[in-house]
Design an enzyme around this catalytic site. Structure first.
Site, PDB file in Angstrom:
ATOM      1  N   LYS A 195       0.908  -0.996   0.001  1.00 35.61           N
ATOM      2  CA  LYS A 195      -0.041  -0.018   0.139  1.00 35.61           C
ATOM      3  C   LYS A 195       0.984   1.167  -0.013  1.00 35.61           C
ATOM      4  CE  LYS A 195      -1.903   3.014   1.799  1.00 35.61           C
ATOM      5  NZ  LYS A 195      -1.510   4.506   1.284  1.00 35.61           N
ATOM      6  N   GLU A 270       9.926   1.585  10.763  1.00 41.10           N
ATOM      7  CA  GLU A 270      10.848   2.476  10.317  1.00 41.10           C
ATOM      8  C   GLU A 270      10.143   4.193  10.392  1.00 41.10           C
ATOM      9  OE1 GLU A 270      14.017   2.339  10.001  1.00 41.10           O
ATOM     10  OE2 GLU A 270      14.301   0.301   8.971  1.00 41.10           O
ATOM     11  N   CYS A 304      13.555  11.192   6.815  1.00 39.71           N
ATOM     12  CA  CYS A 304      13.451  10.580   8.105  1.00 39.71           C
ATOM     13  C   CYS A 304      14.617  11.073   8.858  1.00 39.71           C
ATOM     14  CB  CYS A 304      12.995   9.296   8.211  1.00 39.71           C
ATOM     15  SG  CYS A 304      14.246   8.375   7.407  1.00 39.71           S
ATOM     16  N   GLU A 406       9.368  16.509  14.961  1.00 43.85           N
ATOM     17  CA  GLU A 406       9.688  16.425  13.573  1.00 43.85           C
ATOM     18  C   GLU A 406       8.978  17.249  12.716  1.00 43.85           C
ATOM     19  OE1 GLU A 406       8.463  12.957  11.347  1.00 43.85           O
ATOM     20  OE2 GLU A 406      10.845  12.386  10.783  1.00 43.85           O
TER      21      GLU A 406
HETATM   22  P1  NAD Z   1       2.321   8.657   7.432  1.00 48.99           P
HETATM   23  O1  NAD Z   1       2.689   7.780   8.436  1.00 48.99           O
HETATM   24  O2  NAD Z   1       1.345   9.667   7.244  1.00 48.99           O
HETATM   25  O3  NAD Z   1       2.001   7.568   6.125  1.00 48.99           O
HETATM   26  C1  NAD Z   1       2.879   6.413   5.835  1.00 48.99           C
HETATM   27  C2  NAD Z   1       1.898   5.486   5.306  1.00 48.99           C
HETATM   28  O4  NAD Z   1       1.082   4.840   6.295  1.00 48.99           O
HETATM   29  C3  NAD Z   1       1.051   6.035   3.963  1.00 48.99           C
HETATM   30  O5  NAD Z   1       1.169   5.003   3.096  1.00 48.99           O
HETATM   31  C4  NAD Z   1      -0.379   6.042   4.655  1.00 48.99           C
HETATM   32  O6  NAD Z   1      -1.045   5.716   3.724  1.00 48.99           O
HETATM   33  C5  NAD Z   1       0.034   4.692   5.693  1.00 48.99           C
HETATM   34  N1  NAD Z   1      -1.319   4.893   6.924  1.00 48.99           N
HETATM   35  C6  NAD Z   1      -1.871   5.938   7.212  1.00 48.99           C
HETATM   36  N2  NAD Z   1      -2.730   5.897   8.236  1.00 48.99           N
HETATM   37  C7  NAD Z   1      -2.517   4.581   8.421  1.00 48.99           C
HETATM   38  C8  NAD Z   1      -3.259   3.568   9.144  1.00 48.99           C
HETATM   39  N3  NAD Z   1      -4.025   3.668  10.304  1.00 48.99           N
HETATM   40  N4  NAD Z   1      -2.811   2.068   9.389  1.00 48.99           N
HETATM   41  C9  NAD Z   1      -2.042   1.697   8.374  1.00 48.99           C
HETATM   42  N5  NAD Z   1      -1.244   2.738   7.361  1.00 48.99           N
HETATM   43  C10 NAD Z   1      -1.683   4.016   7.594  1.00 48.99           C
HETATM   44  O7  NAD Z   1       3.806   9.251   6.802  1.00 48.99           O
HETATM   45  P2  NAD Z   1       4.064   9.871   5.767  1.00 48.99           P
HETATM   46  O8  NAD Z   1       3.502  11.562   5.998  1.00 48.99           O
HETATM   47  O9  NAD Z   1       3.612   9.603   4.434  1.00 48.99           O
HETATM   48  O10 NAD Z   1       5.841   9.846   5.746  1.00 48.99           O
HETATM   49  C11 NAD Z   1       6.486  10.867   6.452  1.00 48.99           C
HETATM   50  C12 NAD Z   1       6.963  10.201   7.772  1.00 48.99           C
HETATM   51  O11 NAD Z   1       7.797   9.026   7.394  1.00 48.99           O
HETATM   52  C13 NAD Z   1       7.776  11.050   8.819  1.00 48.99           C
HETATM   53  O12 NAD Z   1       7.513  10.941   9.929  1.00 48.99           O
HETATM   54  C14 NAD Z   1       9.191  10.365   8.449  1.00 48.99           C
HETATM   55  O13 NAD Z   1      10.184  10.492   9.200  1.00 48.99           O
HETATM   56  C15 NAD Z   1       8.656   8.805   8.178  1.00 48.99           C
HETATM   57  N6  NAD Z   1       9.903   8.046   7.461  1.00 48.99           N
HETATM   58  C16 NAD Z   1      10.795   7.270   8.282  1.00 48.99           C
HETATM   59  C17 NAD Z   1      11.786   6.762   7.452  1.00 48.99           C
HETATM   60  C18 NAD Z   1      12.527   5.715   8.164  1.00 48.99           C
HETATM   61  O14 NAD Z   1      13.324   4.887   7.560  1.00 48.99           O
HETATM   62  N7  NAD Z   1      12.639   5.378   9.565  1.00 48.99           N
HETATM   63  C19 NAD Z   1      11.824   6.712   6.194  1.00 48.99           C
HETATM   64  C20 NAD Z   1      11.238   7.727   5.353  1.00 48.99           C
HETATM   65  C21 NAD Z   1      10.015   8.471   6.150  1.00 48.99           C
END
Ligand code: NAD
Length: 514
Positions: A195, A270, A304, A406
């Site tokens: 997804k 992550e 991230c 963040e």
């Molecule tokens: P997000 O948490 O909003 O979304 C990530 C994914 O989760 C999307 O595909 C979203 O549709 C899905 N999602 C949303 N609600 C959900 C639920 N209830 N259950 C399951 N999945 C759900 O994050 P984002 O805004 O897309 O990405 C940015 C974030 O990702 C930042 O916090 C960043 O630090 C983190 N990030 C971490 C890493 C790492 O390796 N640690 C790498 C890249 C980004």
């Protein structure tokens, strides 16, 4: 290593070819599946502020179909019978196809999230190399005999796939972060339902099509597009899923962990970060300013591991802030397709609003704006796209929100410390623990800080280097488990311990059972 060429850039500069502006159906059991009527949603190019291709909001029914297809492919048919040699051959075939389609994969991502061409094309080239690396891991993995010293009894460890994997990804590096999950999952023999982020579904769909083309049987790689709820939520809660590999925000990660608890699903998380960069007084100041700056402003801060919390020793603090402010103000903002641009737009309107709001929070909290601090202006392109000036906040109180939360944008905080020990204490005063940097010419100081700082990755006199052979992941609220590295297959495998008796008399109660 085929990379995006300048001719490609010229061809796409017009900007993106009309064939990108189309519907992007989901991929379930090897077939393209359109969503229900009215369920389409548009992708928006963050540089042009225009809508282009459409993807679909997948429903619970689409998720059910994808998980069922993944289960069938796991348990019966060609993939269930595939040997490790078959799996590594397929990974190499996928790598070759990624190289051949590097232009489309690169530009799709730039169209989706506005990240710079240099980073996105390197990411696609890296994906192909990563696939070959995982193929090598698969080739070199064998059953492991264990010497127990027990007469006529052998124990052997074998590795089976963990099962059906739900891979949920964010928008900031859609293909790289998917590859960290997909490649070891396929190497271990799993099947996958992805997804992707609602902001970046098309690049994932293009990669999944390449998997089919490479020869992965239908059902091995499925993509259900849509939003967090209901699509992703239904997927992570699905009883047919054995493992969840999630990258995203810490808040969503907590929800995912709860969903995993019911079925005791295997889990890799992550999550977010607020990574410190410690600048000690004996650093090489020119190198450090440049390194600190690229550690936070590259990718427009939407990474991230952004080193967005800089802690500087008193003795050099004023000089450092002056230089960092000047260097940040000199960065070029503009078209992500232009190789001369340093900072592209933010990926979407919501992120633009969030970052601008944090800048106002910083002002209200009393931090000093040493550079930037506004939505970019000055040319029609900058005013149209989602640009924020690279922003340096100085004299930041470590207790304030801009220093603790963040921001995920081009905003860095700089705080003062009196000593190396105080710097480490400030660095560790966070709920996160993804990464950290230390800038010093004193090798012993570097070693002390490296040992004491609480983070999954520490860089010394550099920042933001990642490689598929080096594990990556966080401690604390930054995540659970590691991706990449030689152990990557382990996260997608179950070890089976096989005992064989070679002729002992069968006596009751022998051995050391529990
Ligand atoms: P997000 O948490 O909003 O979304 C990530 C994914 O989760 C999307 O595909 C979203 O549709 C899905 N999602 C949303 N609600 C959900 C639920 N209830 N259950 C399951 N999945 C759900 O994050 P984002 O805004 O897309 O990405 C940015 C974030 O990702 C930042 O916090 C960043 O630090 C983190 N990030 C971490 C890493 C790492 O390796 N640690 C790498 C890249 C980004």
């Amino acid at each position: 290593m085929p990379q995006v060429q300048h001719e490609d850039v010229r061809r796409w500069r017009s900007r993106f070819p009309p064939e990108m502006d189309r519907d992007y159906p989901m991929l379930i059991d090897g077939a393209q599946v359109v969503g229900d009527d009215g369920s389409g949603f548009a992708m928006v190019d963050p540089y042009e502020d225009t809508a282009w291709g459409r993807a679909y909001r997948g429903t619970a029914m689409h998720v059910d179909r994808a998980v069922a297809a993944a289960r069938r492919a796991l348990e019966e048919g060609e993939w269930a019978r595939a040997t490790p040699a078959d799996r590594s051959r397929l990974l190499r075939a996928l790598a070759d196809l990624v190289d051949r389609n590097a232009t489309e994969l690169t530009f799709a991502q730039i169209h989706e999230n506005g990240k710079l061409i240099g980073e996105m094309s390197a990411g696609v080239a890296g994906l192909a190399m990563h696939a070959r690396y995982v193929a090598d891991l698969v080739d070199s993995r064998h059953d492991v005999p264990v010497d127990t010293g027990m007469p006529k009894l052998s124990a052997t460890l074998t590795h089976g796939p963990v099962g059906v994997v739900a891979a949920v990804t964010p928008w900031n590096s859609p293909l790289t972060l998917l590859a960290w999950k997909l490649l070891p999952a396929l190497g271990a023999g799993c099947t996958v339902v992805v997804k992707p982020s609602e902001v970046t579904p098309t690049s994932t769909l293009l990669l999944a099509q390449l998997c089919l083309e490479a020869g992965y049987p239908p059902g091995v790689v499925n993509v259900v597009t849509g939003f967090g709820t209901p699509t992703a939520q239904h997927l992570v809660e699905h009883p047919g899923v054995d493992k969840i590999a999630f990258t995203g925000s810490t808040r969503t990660g907590q929800t995912v962990m709860q969903a995993a608890a019911g079925g005791l699903k295997r889990l890799t998380l992550e999550l977010g970060g607020k990574s410190p960069q410690i600048v000690l007084k004996d650093c090489d100041l020119d190198r450090t300013v440049h390194g600190v700056m690229s550690g936070v402003f590259a990718a427009t801060g939407q990474t991230c591991l952004a080193g967005s919390r800089v802690i500087v020793e008193d003795a050099i603090y004023d000089d450092f802030v002056a230089r960092l402010g000047a260097a940040a103000s000199a960065l070029t903002m503009g078209d992500p397709l232009d190789p001369g641009v340093d900072v592209g737009p933010l990926a979407n309107r919501r992120q633009l609003a969030t970052v601008l709001e944090y800048i106002e929070v910083g002002r209200a909290e009393g931090a000093v704006v040493a550079a930037g601090g506004r939505r970019a202006a000055g040319t029609p392109e900058l005013e149209r796209g989602y640009f924020v000036e690279p922003t340096v906040f100085a004299d930041v109180n470590p207790c304030t929100r801009i220093s603790r939360e963040e921001i995920f944008g081009p905003v860095v905080t700089v705080s003062r410390c009196a000593s190396e020990a105080e710097a480490v204490a400030m660095a560790n005063d966070t709920e996160f623990g993804l990464a950290a940097g230390v800038w010093t010419e004193d090798a012993q100081a570097a070693a002390r800080v490296t040992e004491r700082v609480r983070a999954g990755t520490v860089w010394v006199n550099t920042y933001r280097v990642v490689h598929y052979a080096v594990p990556f992941g966080g401690v604390g609220m930054s995540g659970l488990g590691r991706e990449l590295g030689a152990d990557a297959l382990a996260a997608y495998s179950e070890v089976k311990s096989v005992w064989t008796d070679h002729g002992n008399p069968q006596t009751f109660g022998r051995g050391q059972g529990t």
